[in-house]
Design an enzyme around this catalytic site. Structure first.
Site, mmCIF file in Angstrom:
data_model
loop_
_atom_site.group_PDB
_atom_site.id
_atom_site.type_symbol
_atom_site.label_atom_id
_atom_site.label_comp_id
_atom_site.label_asym_id
_atom_site.label_seq_id
_atom_site.Cartn_x
_atom_site.Cartn_y
_atom_site.Cartn_z
ATOM 1 N N TYR A 136 0.745 -1.222 0.061
ATOM 2 C CA TYR A 136 0.077 -0.120 -0.107
ATOM 3 C C TYR A 136 0.861 1.299 0.092
ATOM 4 O O TYR A 136 0.184 2.359 0.122
ATOM 5 C CB TYR A 136 -0.897 -0.095 1.083
ATOM 6 N N LYS A 186 2.968 -15.338 0.139
ATOM 7 C CA LYS A 186 2.965 -15.899 -0.989
ATOM 8 C C LYS A 186 4.176 -15.981 -1.341
ATOM 9 O O LYS A 186 4.626 -15.825 -2.680
ATOM 10 C CB LYS A 186 2.121 -15.218 -1.711
ATOM 11 N N ASP A 219 -3.464 -18.029 -0.485
ATOM 12 C CA ASP A 219 -4.716 -18.884 -1.099
ATOM 13 C C ASP A 219 -5.201 -19.931 -0.098
ATOM 14 O O ASP A 219 -6.262 -20.120 0.127
ATOM 15 C CB ASP A 219 -4.224 -19.648 -2.398
ATOM 16 N N ASP A 243 -5.638 -6.922 4.955
ATOM 17 C CA ASP A 243 -7.085 -6.420 4.451
ATOM 18 C C ASP A 243 -8.003 -7.325 3.796
ATOM 19 O O ASP A 243 -9.036 -7.306 4.391
ATOM 20 C CB ASP A 243 -6.615 -5.255 3.229
ATOM 21 N N ASP A 247 -12.040 -8.959 5.875
ATOM 22 C CA ASP A 247 -13.444 -8.601 5.503
ATOM 23 C C ASP A 247 -13.856 -10.240 5.424
ATOM 24 O O ASP A 247 -14.963 -10.531 6.080
ATOM 25 C CB ASP A 247 -13.434 -8.362 4.006
HETATM 26 P P1 NAI Z 1 -18.123 -2.145 2.693
HETATM 27 O O1 NAI Z 1 -17.290 -2.608 3.890
HETATM 28 O O2 NAI Z 1 -18.529 -0.641 2.831
HETATM 29 O O3 NAI Z 1 -19.277 -2.885 2.278
HETATM 30 C C1 NAI Z 1 -19.095 -4.270 2.235
HETATM 31 C C2 NAI Z 1 -20.425 -4.812 2.395
HETATM 32 O O4 NAI Z 1 -20.773 -4.915 3.743
HETATM 33 C C3 NAI Z 1 -21.772 -4.063 1.960
HETATM 34 O O5 NAI Z 1 -22.633 -5.140 1.360
HETATM 35 C C4 NAI Z 1 -22.291 -3.386 3.176
HETATM 36 O O6 NAI Z 1 -23.503 -3.038 3.230
HETATM 37 C C5 NAI Z 1 -21.838 -4.399 4.254
HETATM 38 N N1 NAI Z 1 -21.396 -3.719 5.556
HETATM 39 C C6 NAI Z 1 -20.535 -3.168 5.943
HETATM 40 N N2 NAI Z 1 -20.608 -2.300 7.202
HETATM 41 C C7 NAI Z 1 -21.553 -2.789 7.504
HETATM 42 C C8 NAI Z 1 -22.284 -2.555 8.585
HETATM 43 N N3 NAI Z 1 -21.850 -1.574 9.521
HETATM 44 N N4 NAI Z 1 -23.506 -2.889 8.883
HETATM 45 C C9 NAI Z 1 -24.264 -3.695 8.003
HETATM 46 N N5 NAI Z 1 -23.720 -3.850 6.735
HETATM 47 C C10 NAI Z 1 -22.215 -3.320 6.413
HETATM 48 O O7 NAI Z 1 -16.863 -2.293 1.392
HETATM 49 P P2 NAI Z 1 -17.226 -1.826 -0.041
HETATM 50 O O8 NAI Z 1 -18.804 -1.574 -0.570
HETATM 51 O O9 NAI Z 1 -16.251 -2.495 -0.766
HETATM 52 O O10 NAI Z 1 -16.721 -0.375 -0.040
HETATM 53 C C11 NAI Z 1 -17.556 0.914 -0.004
HETATM 54 C C12 NAI Z 1 -16.609 2.226 0.374
HETATM 55 O O11 NAI Z 1 -15.917 2.183 1.477
HETATM 56 C C13 NAI Z 1 -15.487 2.327 -0.940
HETATM 57 O O12 NAI Z 1 -15.541 3.758 -1.073
HETATM 58 C C14 NAI Z 1 -14.213 1.873 -0.253
HETATM 59 O O13 NAI Z 1 -13.222 2.269 -0.534
HETATM 60 C C15 NAI Z 1 -14.616 2.317 1.215
HETATM 61 N N6 NAI Z 1 -13.652 1.511 2.321
HETATM 62 C C16 NAI Z 1 -13.311 2.256 3.341
HETATM 63 C C17 NAI Z 1 -12.672 1.770 4.396
HETATM 64 C C18 NAI Z 1 -12.124 2.598 5.370
HETATM 65 O O14 NAI Z 1 -12.654 3.799 5.657
HETATM 66 N N7 NAI Z 1 -11.343 2.089 6.230
HETATM 67 C C19 NAI Z 1 -12.525 0.385 4.469
HETATM 68 C C20 NAI Z 1 -13.121 -0.294 3.258
HETATM 69 C C21 NAI Z 1 -13.858 0.134 2.344
HETATM 70 MG MG MG Z 2 -10.402 -3.490 4.139
#
Ligand code: NAI
Ligand code: MG
Length: 349
Positions: A136, A186, A219, A243, A247
């Site tokens: 990163y 890996k 993997d 990371d 998830d």
């Molecule tokens: P995401 O983690 O936001 O969501 C993935 C899935 O999990 C979605 O279906 C969402 O509805 C569900 N989900 C996540 N948190 C939840 C909660 N508290 N309650 C219920 N359901 C929940 O990942 P995604 O969709 O890939 O990314 C969305 C945005 O967030 C992007 O802009 C990404 O870059 C950003 N992001 C930011 C992070 C951070 O601020 N540390 C970490 C991961 C992603």
């Molecule tokens: Mg993440």
């Protein structure tokens, strides 16, 4: 009684919703526990800030944050409004500039919560993600942009010092847990950087002979997170692999919305940052259904780091009590909204 200065960085989407929920919990704790003093300052950085000022966070962000005891973040990003690599840049910058090299992400199935796996066994692990270098870092570039012969170079760096310190952190954590550490790489395919991880593990493991230790390729690790997740105690991985695996550890422990994380500078020279593992979930933003538990447990990790372990334990047991009583948001099979879930946790404090 020390006053802890906390910088609040709600971010975008549900980041704002879950941060507000966690701050309600902290406020309640502060008003009922006479010996806890928190002082907040809120920074509305993110997509709105980018609309107004052309940058997701101000140039002097690091200088502003440096004076705080901790940073509490919701989540950032909203891809339909702003490209993720622009909105997320301030977070990566904070982690690297403040040398928050240890990202700790505990994951366990709590009572009252159903794993997404049919036969999960007893999942109780802590993923330790190397957070300051690896895949990163911002090193690389593009050449012949938008032409058919375009080239993009993205460099990862793995340093002996960086690997030694994250493994040392992982081994120390394992000693406080079940004394098992699994390192993820890996190194069968990435023969320089990942083989360095193997060599460093060999050179330090003798210092931790009381910790059982093994290695897995990413993997195979992904498969074992699903097939037999109960084999893991402390898992140490590079930035990218950690990371991805967290998830997955969210899903197998019931929902990504439950899991907390701490981005630590263990030397305490800089403020550490606490945030839920999840992102800003644009698909459910504004609906009032985001699970606040990941953020609330992150607030507990923050209090613990600040030396307020009693307050941290109180939050933790209120969360566990609510979940064990079947109170939850839709992602965990319940019917409560973000506010309702937060109310139930506050009632138990
Ligand atoms: P995401 O983690 O936001 O969501 C993935 C899935 O999990 C979605 O279906 C969402 O509805 C569900 N989900 C996540 N948190 C939840 C909660 N508290 N309650 C219920 N359901 C929940 O990942 P995604 O969709 O890939 O990314 C969305 C945005 O967030 C992007 O802009 C990404 O870059 C950003 N992001 C930011 C992070 C951070 O601020 N540390 C970490 C991961 C992603
Ligand atoms: Mg993440």
């Amino acid at each position: 009684m020390p006053t802890h200065k906390i910088a609040l960085y709600p971010g975008d989407g549900i980041g704002i919703e879950v941060l507000d929920a966690a701050v309600r919990v902290l406020d309640h704790l502060q008003s009922t526990a006479g010996d806890l003093a928190l002082e907040y300052e809120r920074f509305d950085w993110g997509c709105d800030h980018h609309d107004r000022h052309g940058v997701a966070a101000p140039e002097d962000m690091l200088d502003v944050l440096r004076g705080f005891d901790a940073i509490f973040l919701g989540a950032i990003g909203f891809p339909s409004r702003l490209a993720d690599h622009i909105s997320l840049e301030p977070l990566i910058r904070i982690r690297q500039a403040f040398d928050q090299f240890a990202c700790v992400r505990p994951a366990r199935v709590m009572d009252g919560v159903q794993s997404l796996l049919a036969n999960p066994g007893k999942i109780d692990m802590a993923v330790v993600r190397e957070n300051s270098e690896g895949e990163y870092i911002s090193m690389g570039g593009v050449y012949k942009t938008d032409r058919p012969e375009e080239v993009a170079i993205q460099t990862a760096i793995h340093t002996r010092k960086g690997i030694e310190r994250i493994l040392g952190f992982g081994f120390d954590l394992a000693r406080k847990r079940r004394r098992r550490l699994t390192m993820i790489t890996k190194s069968n395919a990435q023969r320089f950087g990942m083989v360095l991880w193997d060599r460093v593990l060999e050179s330090v493991r003798g210092d931790y002979a009381d910790v059982e230790c093994d290695k897995l390729h990413i993997d195979a690790a992904a498969m074992d997170f699903v097939r037999r997740p109960d084999r893991f105690d402390v898992v140490v991985a590079s930035n990218l692999f950690g990371d991805i695996l967290t998830d997955l550890s969210g899903a197998i422990t019931g929902s990504l919305g439950l899991n907390p994380s701490a981005n630590l500078d263990p030397t305490r020279r800089h403020p550490s940052l606490f945030e839920p593992v999840h992102g800003s979930a644009p698909d459910i933003a504004g609906k009032g259904v985001a699970n606040p538990v990941g953020a609330i447990q992150s607030a507990a990790m923050m209090l613990d780091w600040l030396g307020e372990s009693d307050a941290a334990r109180r939050i933790q047991s209120a969360v566990e009590g609510a979940l064990a009583a079947g109170e939850s948001t839709p992602d965990v099979g319940g019917t409560l909204g973000t506010e309702g879930m937060t109310d139930r946790i506050i009632e138990r404090l």
